[in-house]
Design a protein around this motif. Structure first.
Motif, PDB file in Angstrom:
ATOM      1  N   ALA A 517       0.824  -1.215   0.000  1.00  0.00           N
ATOM      2  CA  ALA A 517       0.000   0.000   0.000  1.00  0.00           C
ATOM      3  C   ALA A 517       0.858   1.265   0.000  1.00  0.00           C
ATOM      4  CB  ALA A 517      -0.932   0.003   1.202  1.00  0.00           C
ATOM      5  N   GLY A 518       2.103   1.139   0.494  1.00  0.00           N
ATOM      6  CA  GLY A 518       2.980   2.308   0.553  1.00  0.00           C
ATOM      7  C   GLY A 518       3.996   2.370  -0.568  1.00  0.00           C
ATOM      8  N   HIS A 520       4.047   2.829  -3.869  1.00  0.00           N
ATOM      9  CA  HIS A 520       4.049   3.942  -4.829  1.00  0.00           C
ATOM     10  C   HIS A 520       4.573   5.224  -4.179  1.00  0.00           C
ATOM     11  CE1 HIS A 520       2.538   6.672  -7.948  1.00  0.00           C
ATOM     12  NE2 HIS A 520       2.003   7.380  -6.978  1.00  0.00           N
ATOM     13  N   ALA A 568      12.042  24.720  -3.250  1.00  0.00           N
ATOM     14  CA  ALA A 568      10.904  25.450  -2.681  1.00  0.00           C
ATOM     15  C   ALA A 568       9.571  24.809  -3.026  1.00  0.00           C
ATOM     16  CB  ALA A 568      10.920  26.902  -3.185  1.00  0.00           C
ATOM     17  N   ARG A 569       9.464  24.256  -4.207  1.00  0.00           N
ATOM     18  CA  ARG A 569       8.148  23.903  -4.732  1.00  0.00           C
ATOM     19  C   ARG A 569       7.912  22.409  -4.948  1.00  0.00           C
ATOM     20  NH1 ARG A 569       3.960  27.827  -6.035  1.00  0.00           N
ATOM     21  NH2 ARG A 569       4.906  29.756  -5.345  1.00  0.00           N
ATOM     22  N   VAL A 570       8.984  21.657  -5.128  1.00  0.00           N
ATOM     23  CA  VAL A 570       8.801  20.242  -5.458  1.00  0.00           C
ATOM     24  C   VAL A 570       9.145  19.346  -4.267  1.00  0.00           C
ATOM     25  CG1 VAL A 570       9.303  18.388  -7.106  1.00  0.00           C
ATOM     26  CG2 VAL A 570       9.353  20.786  -7.860  1.00  0.00           C
ATOM     27  N   PRO A 572       9.076  19.690  -1.104  1.00  0.00           N
ATOM     28  CA  PRO A 572       8.158  19.585   0.042  1.00  0.00           C
ATOM     29  C   PRO A 572       7.118  18.469  -0.075  1.00  0.00           C
ATOM     30  CG  PRO A 572       8.464  21.889  -0.540  1.00  0.00           C
ATOM     31  CD  PRO A 572       9.146  21.082  -1.618  1.00  0.00           C
ATOM     32  N   GLU A 573       6.928  17.910  -1.263  1.00  0.00           N
ATOM     33  CA  GLU A 573       5.974  16.801  -1.426  1.00  0.00           C
ATOM     34  C   GLU A 573       6.357  15.576  -0.590  1.00  0.00           C
ATOM     35  OE1 GLU A 573       5.933  15.987  -5.616  1.00  0.00           O
ATOM     36  OE2 GLU A 573       5.130  17.964  -6.102  1.00  0.00           O
ATOM     37  N   ALA A 575       6.785  15.167   2.466  1.00  0.00           N
ATOM     38  CA  ALA A 575       6.016  15.030   3.715  1.00  0.00           C
ATOM     39  C   ALA A 575       4.736  14.237   3.482  1.00  0.00           C
ATOM     40  CB  ALA A 575       5.693  16.417   4.285  1.00  0.00           C
ATOM     41  N   THR A 576       4.050  14.541   2.393  1.00  0.00           N
ATOM     42  CA  THR A 576       2.809  13.828   2.078  1.00  0.00           C
ATOM     43  C   THR A 576       3.081  12.355   1.803  1.00  0.00           C
ATOM     44  OG1 THR A 576       1.912  15.843   1.094  1.00  0.00           O
ATOM     45  CG2 THR A 576       0.809  13.776   0.539  1.00  0.00           C
ATOM     46  N   ARG A 580       1.583   9.138   3.859  1.00  0.00           N
ATOM     47  CA  ARG A 580       0.826   8.070   3.201  1.00  0.00           C
ATOM     48  C   ARG A 580       1.438   6.699   3.485  1.00  0.00           C
ATOM     49  NH1 ARG A 580       0.326  10.833  -2.317  1.00  0.00           N
ATOM     50  NH2 ARG A 580      -1.423  12.249  -2.053  1.00  0.00           N
ATOM     51  N   VAL A 581       2.754   6.610   3.387  1.00  0.00           N
ATOM     52  CA  VAL A 581       3.413   5.327   3.682  1.00  0.00           C
ATOM     53  C   VAL A 581       3.035   4.885   5.090  1.00  0.00           C
ATOM     54  CG1 VAL A 581       5.641   4.216   4.125  1.00  0.00           C
ATOM     55  CG2 VAL A 581       5.347   5.645   2.082  1.00  0.00           C
ATOM     56  N   SER A 583       0.564   5.553   6.872  1.00  0.00           N
ATOM     57  CA  SER A 583      -0.852   5.247   7.145  1.00  0.00           C
ATOM     58  C   SER A 583      -1.155   3.776   6.874  1.00  0.00           C
ATOM     59  CB  SER A 583      -1.763   6.157   6.327  1.00  0.00           C
ATOM     60  OG  SER A 583      -1.751   5.790   4.975  1.00  0.00           O
ATOM     61  N   GLY A 584      -0.261   3.083   6.213  1.00  0.00           N
ATOM     62  CA  GLY A 584      -0.367   1.635   6.104  1.00  0.00           C
ATOM     63  C   GLY A 584      -1.481   1.115   5.227  1.00  0.00           C
ATOM     64  N   PRO A 587      -6.406   1.779   5.507  1.00  0.00           N
ATOM     65  CA  PRO A 587      -7.353   2.611   4.759  1.00  0.00           C
ATOM     66  C   PRO A 587      -7.507   2.151   3.304  1.00  0.00           C
ATOM     67  CG  PRO A 587      -5.626   3.951   5.795  1.00  0.00           C
ATOM     68  CD  PRO A 587      -5.226   2.521   5.951  1.00  0.00           C
TER      69      PRO A 587
END
Lengths: 596, 596
Positions: A517-518, A520, A568-570, A572-573, A575-576, A580-581, A583-584, A587
């Protein structure tokens, strides 16, 4: 009509300045690879792709391939272009000199491939598939078979294909049904149906050498009973001349979303004569040689299409006037400003630019690992390079094709309504780009390859070496004040990646769906860190040039600014992706299958 | 061939249980809108869209529209389907009873629109444009004009269009050149070229009522000199019968990426007779009535296409066998498990599902705001609803079409190579979906509308009311233990949105490019918070049903689990958006225009 200009200066930056390719003289054969030679090859490649291949791209999409009673006719102009390509000696550029190749670095081969795909994806696939088949034969075939097929494949006289998929069988090759029955002369008769065979039939070459996965009569079930065969379209006599037609026919070409100028074929094998490559029932190993090579080639497609899309979006944004800059009119002589003044248009262009320049560095860096793997005198160095190459192949394939597709869509968006209209060519780029997320293993398969095979392999040796590579760079720069803006966020994202790795190790054992699930998001996190590392290295290179008083101030300043955009813009992704990883599986897997 | 099943149960959940639509009896005319009536309309809509419209979708894409000397022929079957649609009274469902409409809620109209678009986007655009034109005339035209055109438009006898774009002029309507010259009889003669006119010419109706932006001879320059005109294709006699052909011709239909069954026309106006709608030079105001309505319709397209794509991806994933579950074989009778066992396939399906169910709630909630705006007896309630509607229109248009396109691509991905082949229909969904990010104002324009107009309007009244709406919900649930898993992350993301709002206010003043560079990410942040709020509300509704011992345990449990997926996997994106907003204009604007 869209246009294309090969990004020669940026390729030179990566090849010469970032990777010091021609300085790696310890690699066998690299002493002949001088900077001048590299530049000359890049210049010739630019000429071929800009002047010959790109003008055929949009018409080739419009016309598509024609199926006529088993024969396939490629779009107008393709035959002539292929002849120029072949006569220019491009096919064998990186191939083994033993069979007529020029033995140039893979890194340089990737640079030329980028140009070819960007200029004309559908065309580039024909020789690209030949290259993959050449490699597989080179590594796994007997000398007899090599001598029979390779010289004509290396010269481009004949082309090659790979035949894996069947109607009931895509990712899961254990389901293959095509049969290979041994004959008294040592050959085999193959019978079965293969689908989605790119360049499976066409009129560019007199012969097509199919590499085909099939099953021997006594083969074990599943993936352990797959063998690889070479099956030429035209049988080849012992003197090398062409014999009769073999039992393989193109039953149909597929109608598809894009890459219309490349024939995607259904091939029917009906007692077609073939010869075993490598050991019986060990076909998957040989196919993976081809596949890994091909996966890097597909990764490059994501970059290449984003590059040509970017160029056309930028040209439009500088030309099209609409509205006024938020900070006040920029061109008062005209009734409106060019749309490149608008921050949201800039945001899109900068996103693509940072993707292109960053992934170009990544692609060529993987090329260098391939060169080291093949040519370094030291076994440990070869192993480390192979480890990095194996780790990065799924990362590059998935990330570059996912984000390359997104980048191409951003480019289309810059043209507004015109982006949706065929004549501007942008919508073709999007349609072409879409396939790369699917073929040579879907991007979901890449993610599983990364976490299921590449991470645990040899007790995690590759990923530990990878962490050290990035960490060592950060550590080495820790006292360089002007690098802090890059190394600080890089360090943070590396920690996030390490945290995600730990999480997967701990929770994937307990329940493998936690890993699945993690997968990707983990892959994307690793790609972002890798690009951060490369962008930090590029920023350092640019800073050094600027400090040394380069005459190309603009080039290096732009490189530095684009690096800043990335951080600055790429980046920081990450963290998301980590969230997600962690969260297992719950969900993701909570619903019963029939709830969908 | 793909299939479609209207999501009636989920629409009922939102309409009846989340929004209590039929309980809002204080709204004028709503006393007649009973739950039974709503359910009957949904059931009839499902029948029409599943059985009549959807079977024409793939063939309509293949065939496209035909241009023949100024006439346009729609794909086979469209005329018959349109007759069924018209005879069923669907066109006037939400229209004013004064002109033959049935006065049903906009909310219900959106539900039916979702079905129509999902079933056949290209078809749905023809009546969809009529609806937009109807609204504009309803609000801005004189009684004479209303009486002349509206009854036949409301009945579907005639259709409508909106004519804004010209070759030199898209987003910046101030650049319009089409001229309108006053005539002695009070009418005008219009001359100019309009492009990208959806449904601009076709064979479904006997007349087409064009609403056209043009410029009077003495008009001020730019946007303040634009007027709106009604220009019928066929002139209409005073007795309502059709007169001669007006001076508007379809010069060409565009070849485009998708929506092939809808004719995108170049219309040449050559002394075409038209009549002014509303005040001279105030055309933009009237056009925005149409546009806001249309923007919500386009938002819905993002959801609708994702819904039909999801259904077909889920069906494939349950049917296609390939590989084994990571946790061990699930169906040992077969040589492989259905691919829905794979966590990465689930990840994609759950992402689309959470998008669909969340944005359906958002779309219908905006519909309810539209109903309140028109029908609530209390002026303050009307104003608040209008504020929310105005704020959410750009958010919904941009987010639903961006992410709807992504969702449709995820759905295609579930089919692997088959997703790329035309006959499976998935690639058509992707090609169709792509236009929605562009038309009715590109998504970049939506983001600027949000931060440039909607946020600062009336001293920030709308956004303050919005913050209160979300915060009040969190506060009300603060003692409900089982809601904490939703309200805690929602509270955090709301804070991030408030922080981003503060940042934009502080830094956008200093340099408007700071606002422009963050607009897209700010919009996405607001969309995520809004969906979080709606998902939390839906979770609460589901929890209540489960606690009350509902017989539909599975439906409500799945709703709750999908809510959990949203909070675990989607909402965490807010952190990245905030980081991007706060990075400001510098990284985006640093390069000189000619560096691109």
């Amino acid at each position: 009509m869209p246009s294309y200009k090969a990004p020669v200066r940026d390729l030179q930056f990566v090849i010469h300045e970032l990777l010091s390719l021609t300085g790696q003289t310890e690699l066998t054969g690299f002493d002949e690879v001088t900077p001048d030679l590299v530049d000359a090859i890049l210049a010739e490649g630019a000429k071929l792709t800009e002047e010959v291949l790109h003008p055929l791209n949009l018409p080739g999409d419009e016309e598509g391939c024609h199926w006529d009673n088993g024969n396939v006719i490629t779009p107008k102009g393709f035959k002539d272009a292929y002849k120029l390509y072949k006569d220019g000696g491009w096919q064998g550029m990186t191939s083994n000199p033993d069979h007529g190749g020029q033995g140039m670095p893979q890194t340089l081969g990737l640079a030329i491939s980028e140009m070819m795909i960007a200029a004309n994806w559908g065309f580039a696939m024909y020789p690209g598939l030949t290259k993959g088949a050449t490699e597989a034969l080179e590594v796994h075939a007997s000398d007899d078979i090599k001598n029979k097929y390779l010289p004509n494949m290396v010269s481009g006289e004949w082309s090659g294909t790979m035949n894996l998929t069947e109607p009931q069988c895509g990712t899961d090759l254990g389901l293959i049904r095509t049969k290979a029955v041994p004959q008294s002369d040592g050959s085999y008769k193959l019978t079965g149906t293969k689908i989605f065979i790119s360049a499976g039939e066409h009129d560019l070459t007199d012969n097509i050498i199919h590499l085909v996965l099939a099953r021997l009569p006594d083969a074990p079930e599943g993936i352990k009973g797959i063998s690889l065969f070479v099956v030429p379209k035209m049988l080849v006599n012992d003197d090398g001349s062409l014999g009769g037609r073999n039992g393989v026919q193109c039953a149909r070409i597929e109608e598809k979303m894009g890459i219309h100028s490349n024939a995607t074929c259904v091939l029917n094998y009906d007692d077609a004569q073939g010869w075993l490559i490598g050991e019986a029932n060990k076909g998957m190993r040989a196919m993976f040689t081809m596949m890994n090579e091909a996966r890097l080639g597909v990764a490059l497609q994501g970059l290449a299409i984003a590059e040509v899309a970017y160029q056309n979006a930028a040209a439009y944004a500088k030309d099209r006037i609409q509205g006024r800059a938020l900070t006040g009119p920029q061109d008062t002589a005209k009734p409106a400003d060019p749309i490149i003044v608008h921050p949201d248009v800039r945001r899109m262009l900068m996103t693509i630019r940072a993707f292109n320049e960053g992934t170009r560095a990544l692609a060529l860096w993987t090329g260098l690992q391939a060169d080291i793997t093949r040519r370094h005198p030291d076994a440990a160095a070869r192993q480390t390079a192979l480890d990095m190459l194996s780790l990065m192949t799924p990362v590059a394939k998935s990330y570059l094709t996912d984000k390359g597709f997104e980048a191409t869509n951003l480019a289309l968006q810059c043209l507004g309504g015109h982006g949706y209209i065929r004549e501007w060519g942008m919508e073709q780029f999007v349609r072409d780009a879409r396939i790369a997320m699917i073929y040579e293993g879907t991007n979901g398969v890449q993610a599983m390859d990364l976490i299921g095979r590449k991470l645990p392999a040899d007790g995690g040796r590759s990923v530990r070496a990878y962490f050290a590579l990035v960490q060592d760079f950060i550590t080495a720069e820790k006292d360089t004040a002007e690098m802090t803006e890059f190394t600080a966020p890089l360090g943070k994202s590396l920690q996030q990646l390490q945290q995600a790795t730990m999480w997967l190790m701990q929770h994937g054992m307990k329940n493998p769906d936690n890993a699945g699930a993690g997968a990707h998001d983990y892959l994307n996190l690793m790609a972002l860190v890798t690009l951060g590392w490369l962008w930090a290295r590029m920023a350092k290179t640019a800073q050094a040039q600027l400090a040394a008083g380069t005459s190309e101030t603009e080039f290096y300043t732009n490189k530095l600014q684009t690096a800043r955009f990335y951080f600055a813009r790429v980046l920081p992704e990450t963290a998301t992706h980590l969230a997600r990883v962690e969260s297992g599986a719950d969900p993701v897997m909570a619903l019963a299958a029939d709830a969908f």
